[in-house]
Design a protein around this motif. Structure first.
Motif, mmCIF file in Angstrom:
data_model
loop_
_atom_site.group_PDB
_atom_site.id
_atom_site.type_symbol
_atom_site.label_atom_id
_atom_site.label_comp_id
_atom_site.label_asym_id
_atom_site.label_seq_id
_atom_site.Cartn_x
_atom_site.Cartn_y
_atom_site.Cartn_z
ATOM 1 N N GLY A 285 -6.022 29.376 3.013
ATOM 2 C CA GLY A 285 -4.916 29.192 3.342
ATOM 3 C C GLY A 285 -4.458 30.348 3.955
ATOM 4 N N ARG B 151 -1.503 30.593 5.174
ATOM 5 C CA ARG B 151 -0.833 29.505 5.137
ATOM 6 C C ARG B 151 -0.217 30.481 3.551
ATOM 7 N NH1 ARG B 151 -1.090 23.545 2.668
ATOM 8 N NH2 ARG B 151 0.815 24.158 1.548
ATOM 9 N N TYR B 152 -1.242 31.496 3.087
ATOM 10 C CA TYR B 152 -0.772 32.142 1.680
ATOM 11 C C TYR B 152 -0.804 33.744 2.695
ATOM 12 C CZ TYR B 152 -1.896 27.766 -0.733
ATOM 13 O OH TYR B 152 -2.143 26.719 -0.984
#
Length: 77
Positions: free
Chosen positions: A39, A44-45
């Motif tokens: 991620g 995403r992170y």
């Protein structure tokens, strides 16, 4: 989220938890280590901050925003 400091850094175990620690560390975001790093790689992170040659951490503010976004996504789904 009330137990998170206003500012500072969190290590990976503080984010994804560590049930084997003594005392166990509960997960803020319950994913595996490999899922977390994938991620991060995909965006995403949040990106980590290197605090030293062997110390990687994430800004508390970034983790708060991620939790807020994940909660909003879950509610709207």
């Amino acid at each position: 989220m009330s137990k998170l400091p206003e500012t500072g850094y969190l290590r990976l175990a503080q984010i994804i938890g560590n049930p084997k620690a003594n005392p166990p560390i509960p997960a803020l975001i319950p994913v595996s280590k490999s899922t977390w790093w994938e991620g991060v790689k995909s965006g995403r992170y949040p990106a980590p901050v290197k605090l030293g040659p062997r110390i990687t951490a994430w800004r508390v503010e970034d983790i708060r925003e991620l939790i807020k976004k994940l909660f909003q996504d879950a509610v709207s789904a």
